[in-house]
Design an enzyme around this catalytic site. Structure first.
Site, PDB file in Angstrom:
ATOM      1  N   ASP A 441      -9.089  -6.817  -1.191  1.00 57.58           N
ATOM      2  CA  ASP A 441     -10.369  -6.869  -0.480  1.00 57.58           C
ATOM      3  C   ASP A 441     -11.052  -8.221  -0.684  1.00 57.58           C
ATOM      4  O   ASP A 441     -10.672  -9.017  -1.557  1.00 57.58           O
ATOM      5  CB  ASP A 441     -11.265  -5.728  -0.964  1.00 57.58           C
ATOM      6  CG  ASP A 441     -12.115  -5.142   0.148  1.00 57.58           C
ATOM      7  OD1 ASP A 441     -12.371  -5.854   1.147  1.00 57.58           O
ATOM      8  OD2 ASP A 441     -12.540  -3.980   0.034  1.00 57.58           O
ATOM      9  N   ASP A 498     -14.011  -1.325   8.542  1.00 61.19           N
ATOM     10  CA  ASP A 498     -14.512  -0.317   7.607  1.00 61.19           C
ATOM     11  C   ASP A 498     -15.044   0.910   8.330  1.00 61.19           C
ATOM     12  O   ASP A 498     -15.364   1.914   7.683  1.00 61.19           O
ATOM     13  CB  ASP A 498     -15.631  -0.910   6.747  1.00 61.19           C
ATOM     14  CG  ASP A 498     -15.099  -1.634   5.522  1.00 61.19           C
ATOM     15  OD1 ASP A 498     -13.905  -1.483   5.206  1.00 61.19           O
ATOM     16  OD2 ASP A 498     -15.883  -2.348   4.862  1.00 61.19           O
TER      17      ASP A 498
END
Length: 694
Positions: A441, A498
């Site tokens: 990430d 997301d």
């Protein structure tokens, strides 16, 4: 004196010409030319007339337009010497090295001590041209800007299509009319960015998804880019891509652009899309297990967030495996004292409070269920509240007074000590445990853009992949903030967004398919109540949207009703039954007559599946036929509904549409020019149509 070269595949020819040792120009780029075409004649015919109010000669719109040639648009490079004085290169042709499907052109400027090389290569199977530029200097110089080789844009084009976006709203198409002057985009976030994906499609007049001419561009770099689409005063148009400007912070003697990938299509936007999809899947990505089917993911983030309890995670894993998951990914919260997002980034030590016996009890349980195990890292980031920051504040990129992002700062990846520390810490976890997957990430923009940051990250990824070649890596950056062919040279999957809101995902996936194939594009079924939109969507719609790409789940599976669990098992099994051929399929965007429908066709040889998603309420009463594409017009196809069992839930559908009762057999010509008439449906539903050539 004129010299010319041609690169070509089955559908396009690129002709590059050099006149009087000046910088080369793209003389022709379009449909494949006859084999006996006289290239010198084309180069001569490329010249423009001169009229009043102009220079006595048109400055070359070359592969690196030169300010020293009185070029009136954006020049191809901007340099300064060690004292800050601008350098105006005067590059002279030295030599060409022509190989099969490749060409390198070399230039020099002896007065300024510069050497420039432009590289071109064409892939006859993927229909993609790759090009990049290099610059050498005798003395360190400051680079403000260096474009990859520049291409002309077509005259018979009314608009350009590029990409905007935001967190949970990536890959939004922006259509901008051509006009005099420049459309300039300088993405200075230090990562690829949600805001501006480094891609551009230029459709010629009348082009659609499925027909007409179009030109596609993608810049394969993860550190921010500059794009220029400019119409000059004389009417010529140029396209430039480069690293974001002023991101080489130190004087150097060598510079290199990232690769620019370009293609010409005579089958609409889909021709560009299939070239990018195939090239990324078959040429850019390297797979740890190329023959292994893509596994169904389960990610625990939206089930537990930071609340890690081994018995709960084991129970969730039991349920995920029962639903068909094949890989369990442990997300954020397993390290340091990470109970929220304010602490512990950089402290890549297993949290003994949550995992007193390490990760083995959970990993062994997951393996016992037949699933592999993956884990989350955010290596490039650090929290001020961390042992690592307290020990090494000098490792942070940027000023002490910078604004934090998600309570975190960025590690300076240009520092060897930082990369060594991260390699040792990540490597120990991968050595101590049987892990086959990393979710990598990157949750904030850089405090200031720096090309060394990107190069340092690429270096760390390569070191880890060399040491642990069996481990697959996903590029995630608050969802879709770092997706490009550059990072995909070092990873195998992207987290597209997301947002697990299936309605938003339907739109994001549809547009991202202009560049991304199914095999690399993660798509998960989220909770009943979407955590990023608050929307409640039926499990059938959520499941089929995830089945369009690399499928997974990301919810607490214990929330599912028996009916929802049955639906999820059925769709997951359908995906497993079809994943091998779909991995190799082209994703073709369809031109739906009903603007409420977002439809795409996955086509591989004699087999296809169509996903027709209803994103809104139709303005008309009855469904409009949906035209397919890319089929054999003279062949007969057997076409059937894969989700006929959902008919009973479609509410107002009362007619006798043939697909409601069984398959139909019709010609490819009919399917492409009349189309399939689907049963009626509510918004936020999906029809899935399977087809086989008889």
């Amino acid at each position: 004196m004129i010299q010319c070269w041609r690169l070509e595949d089955a559908r396009q020819t690129l002709v590059i010409g050099v006149r009087d040792k000046q910088l080369a120009e793209v003389v022709y780029w379009g449909p494949r030319l006859p084999a006996d075409e006289n290239l010198e004649t084309l180069c001569a015919a490329h010249g423009l007339d001169v009229a009043g109010g102009m220079l006595d000669q048109h400055p070359e719109l070359s592969i690196c337009p030169a300010a020293a040639r009185s070029f009136q648009g954006q020049a191809g490079m901007a340099l300064r010497d060690g004292n800050g004085k601008p350098i105006l290169p005067k590059l002279v042709f030295d030599q060409a090295v022509a190989e099969t499907n490749a060409l390198t052109l070399s230039y020099s400027d002896q007065a300024n001590g510069l050497s420039y090389r432009a590289h071109f290569a064409i892939d006859a199977e993927t229909n993609l041209i790759t090009t990049w530029a290099e610059l050498d200097a005798d003395q360190p110089i400051n680079l403000q800007y260096l474009a990859a080789p520049v291409f002309p844009a077509p005259q018979l084009s009314d608009e350009m299509i590029d990409f905007a976006g935001r967190w949970c709203g990536e890959f939004q198409l922006s259509r901008t009319p051509w006009s005099a002057g420049m459309r300039s985009r300088d993405n200075r976030t230090g990562r690829t960015g949600h805001e501006h994906f480094p891609g551009l499609i230029i459709p010629c007049r009348g082009a659609t998804n499925t027909q007409g001419e179009a030109y596609g561009f993608h810049y394969g770099w993860s550190g921010g880019h500059r794009m220029i689409a400019e119409e000059l005063p004389d009417g010529r148009r140029q396209i430039q891509f480069s690293n974001a400007s002023d991101t080489e912070l130190a004087p150097l003697t060598y510079f290199k652009t990232a690769p620019l990938f370009v293609t010409y299509s005579d089958t609409g936007l889909n021709g560009c899309a299939t070239a990018f999809q195939r090239h990324l899947r078959d040429r850019v990505v390297t797979w740890p297990h190329p023959d292994r089917p893509r596994p169904v993911h389960y990610n625990c983030w939206e089930a537990i967030y930071f609340d890690h309890k081994i018995p709960e995670l084991q129970a969730i894993a039991d349920r995920a495996a029962d639903l068909g998951a094949e890989r369990f990914v442990l997300d954020d919260g397993w390290f340091g004292k990470r109970d929220d997002d304010t602490t512990s980034l950089g402290d890549w030590f297993i949290d003994a409070r949550k995992y007193p016996d390490g990760l083995s009890p959970l990993i062994d349980h997951v393996h016992g269920l037949g699933m592999t195990f993956g884990i989350w890292f955010e290596p490039e980031m650090i929290n001020p509240d961390s042992d690592t920051y307290r020990a090494h504040p000098e490792w942070v990129l940027g000023d002490d007074h910078q604004i934090l992002g998600r309570h975190q700062m960025v590690l300076n990846m240009a520092l060897p000590a930082v990369r060594d520390y991260l390699f040792d810490r990540i490597g120990k976890v991968l050595t101590d445990y049987d892990i086959d997957y990393i979710k990598w990430d990157h949750n904030r923009v850089l405090p200031s853009p720096d090309a060394d940051q990107t190069r340092g990250t690429y270096d760390l990824l390569d070191r880890l992949r060399t040491a642990f070649p069996q481990v697959e890596i996903e590029s995630c950056s608050s969802g879709g903030g770092r997706i490009d062919f550059g990072v995909m040279e070092h990873t195998q999957r992207v987290w597209l967004s997301d947002s697990n809101d299936a309605l938003e995902r339907l739109k994001i996936q549809h547009n991202a398919a202009l560049f991304l194939p199914q095999a690399v594009t993660g798509s998960h079924i989220g909770p009943r109540v979407c955590h990023t939109s608050g929307r409640i969507l039926d499990i059938r719609f959520r499941a089929w949207v995830a089945a369009q790409r690399h499928m997974g789940f990301e919810m607490d599976p214990r929330e599912l009703t028996d009916d929802e669990a049955d639906v999820l098992r059925r769709v997951t099994q359908w995906w497993k039954d079809n994943r091998d051929w779909m991995r190799r399929a082209d994703i073709l965007r369809l031109d739906a007559a009903d603007p409420a429908v977002l439809a795409e066709q996955h086509l591989r040889q004699d087999q296809f599946v169509v996903f027709a998603g209803k994103a809104d309420t139709s303005t008309q009463i009855a469904p409009r036929p949906l035209r397919l594409t890319g089929l054999d017009a003279d062949a007969t196809y057997r076409v059937d509904l894969a989700n006929r069992d959902e008919l009973a839930r479609k509410g107002l559908s009362r007619g006798q549409s043939p697909l409601k009762t069984g398959p139909i057999e019709v010609s490819g010509q009919y399917l492409m020019h009349h189309g399939i008439t689907l049963p009626w449906s509510f918004p936020e539903t999906m029809w899935v149509i399977e087809g086989h050539k008889i």
